[in-house]
Scaffold this active site. Structure first.
Site, PDB file in Angstrom:
ATOM      1  N   CYS A  12       0.839  -1.187   0.000  1.00 55.83           N
ATOM      2  CA  CYS A  12       0.000   0.000   0.000  1.00 55.83           C
ATOM      3  C   CYS A  12       0.883   1.249   0.000  1.00 55.83           C
ATOM      4  CB  CYS A  12      -0.916   0.008   1.224  1.00 55.83           C
ATOM      5  SG  CYS A  12      -1.862   1.530   1.421  1.00 55.83           S
ATOM      6  N   CYS A  70      -6.570  -1.913   0.515  1.00 56.20           N
ATOM      7  CA  CYS A  70      -5.743  -2.079   1.718  1.00 56.20           C
ATOM      8  C   CYS A  70      -6.658  -2.296   2.916  1.00 56.20           C
ATOM      9  CB  CYS A  70      -4.868  -0.847   1.940  1.00 56.20           C
ATOM     10  SG  CYS A  70      -3.858  -0.971   3.457  1.00 56.20           S
ATOM     11  N   CYS A 117      -5.669   0.635   5.885  1.00 52.16           N
ATOM     12  CA  CYS A 117      -5.949   2.082   5.858  1.00 52.16           C
ATOM     13  C   CYS A 117      -7.084   2.482   4.927  1.00 52.16           C
ATOM     14  CB  CYS A 117      -4.686   2.854   5.496  1.00 52.16           C
ATOM     15  SG  CYS A 117      -4.222   2.731   3.742  1.00 52.16           S
ATOM     16  N   ASP A 159      21.405  -6.473 -17.751  1.00 54.40           N
ATOM     17  CA  ASP A 159      21.281  -7.452 -16.674  1.00 54.40           C
ATOM     18  C   ASP A 159      20.262  -8.507 -17.082  1.00 54.40           C
ATOM     19  OD1 ASP A 159      20.920  -8.889 -14.366  1.00 54.40           O
ATOM     20  OD2 ASP A 159      20.355  -7.191 -13.113  1.00 54.40           O
TER      21      ASP A 159
END
Length: 449
Positions: free
Chosen positions: A208, A230, A233, A358
């Site tokens: 979150c 979430c 909250c 990479d």
């Protein structure tokens, strides 16, 4: 236009003409020449266009192409960087190539823009709309983590506070920052949204942004995309203006789905490509294009060069699909899982600057799923063939079905003798471009870019 800009533009257009008439093309060199003479030339040659910028990690090229196709239902003069050359020089070349708008009228430019180049582009030309697809880990050597990547885009958006931000509402990071811009969201709607689930532990962007608690989902479309909330909250997915309301069919070659209750089909597979079509639909509806016109646009769209392209090689049906990060790779593997026939698999891995140097991202790809599919032969190649060969070995691909061929020219010869009618090539960007160039030279791709 200043004398310097006029000289720069003349030099750029002349180089473009020469390259495309005598050298077989060149998507960024004219822009490099032009900006070397006048670094501010983009501001001059782009000022007569209403600009839509498409950015994000995956899906920029197809979304841009679909947006262009949709806008053609209403507008005539549309400029776009169709080859996917999406940095400052390539976009400068796009305007150099374009037919100039009629005096007193503005053209439309739909531009795919590399995430790190949004700010440099917006410093020169102010868009009327930003279209944001998603943010996933990609080329960590260039972009850093997803929050760094998003900040690069935000730095550009904040320079154009009046532009509409049309964003994927299923992507939590796009709802994580306050912006002065008007914001519109699109996404998947799976009513009723009553589930409570979590994304896989190694998924990007599942904390979150308000309290750093682990996000939960009513449902997940793929990766971290879905109807998130979430429980700590109250942070949650924003209201969606445009919604995929049903997916009725997915194959490697096409997708059938409904947006806002309207039925559509695109000639390309993968759930991720339905998101791209949804973004194009959203752009169209925002500028007043009707659902039936959008259906007509999708029906006319051809499979896009290099991203999910079909080529006939001596009777073999060869599909080239770009892969560049774990999420995109896993979505392509999902696509392969819908193939009803046996097929051969080729993995081509490079690590040039345009690919990301990479290659560790391949270890987050779900290659372990491949041995369970009806794949008769595997082949690996490219400059980093050792890396992708070892990755498939660890994934459980049997040695007696696996050949190794670093030379892409020889890969083409091998395709002709593979035991299946269908061949899927998963390739990183520079390997894809080299493969296309070789196929074009041998006449298997006609009128290519």
């Amino acid at each position: 236009m200043t004398l310097r800009s006029e000289l720069a533009t003349l030099a750029g257009r002349s180089s473009y003409w020469f390259l495309h008439n005598f050298m077989g093309g060149g998507s960024s060199l004219p822009g490099k020449i032009t900006t070397a003479i006048d670094p501010d030339v983009l501001q001059e040659i782009g000022k007569n266009y209403e600009v839509i910028i498409v950015s994000g990690t995956n899906g920029k090229t197809l979304t841009t192409a679909l947006v262009v196709q949709v806008l053609k239902e209403k507008y005539d003069n549309i400029v776009t960087n169709k080859t996917g050359s999406n940095m400052v020089q390539g976009i400068t070349s796009t305007f150099l190539e374009a037919k100039r708008p009629t005096r007193g009228k503005k053209g439309i430019a739909v531009l795919e823009v590399d995430e790190a180049n949004v700010k440099p582009i917006v410093e020169k030309i102010k868009p009327k709309m930003f279209v944001l697809t998603n943010i996933f880990r990609d080329q960590l050597d260039r972009y850093g983590e997803i929050y760094t990547t998003y900040q690069k885009i935000l730095d550009g958006i904040k320079l154009a506070p009046d532009a509409v931000v049309l964003a994927n509402g299923d992507e939590p990071i796009f709802h994580s920052k306050e912006l002065p811009n008007p914001q519109v969201y699109y996404g998947f709607s799976n009513e009723p949204a009553t589930g409570d689930m979590k994304a896989a532990p190694n998924t990007d962007g599942i904390l979150c942004p308000v309290c750093q608690h682990l996000l939960h989902y009513h449902y997940i479309v793929y990766a971290n995309l879905g109807d998130y909330f979430c429980p700590n909250c109250g942070f949650q997915r924003p209201d969606l203006r445009f919604k995929v309301t049903d997916v009725s069919e997915r194959t490697p070659k096409d997708s059938k789905f409904a947006i806002d209750g309207n039925q559509y089909e695109i000639g390309v597979g993968g759930t991720y490509n339905i998101y791209n079509a949804l973004a194009a639909y959203a752009v169209g509806r925002e500028v007043g294009i009707q659902p039936d016109q959008i259906r007509h646009a999708f029906d006319n769209n051809q499979r896009l060069f290099g991203r999910q392209e079909e080529i006939n090689v001596e009777g073999k049906d060869v599909s080239i699909i770009l892969v560049k990060n774990p999420v995109g790779t896993n979505q392509v593997i999902d696509l392969l899982a819908t193939e009803p026939d046996s097929f051969s698999f080729i993995g081509l891995l490079n690590a040039e600057y345009a690919d990301g140097i990479d290659t560790s991202w391949i270890w987050d790809g779900e290659f372990e799923r491949l041995p369970a599919m009806d794949i008769k032969q595997f082949e690996t190649g490219g400059k980093r063939y050792k890396d992708i060969t070892f990755r498939l070995k660890v994934a459980g691909v049997p040695d007696d079905k696996h050949t190794i061929q670093p030379d892409l020219g020889q890969v083409i010869e091998d395709i002709k003798h593979m035991p299946t009618q269908k061949v899927y090539i998963l390739a990183t960007y520079t390997a894809m471009m080299e493969m296309r160039a070789r196929l074009m030279k041998q006449g298997y791709i006609k009128g290519g870019k």
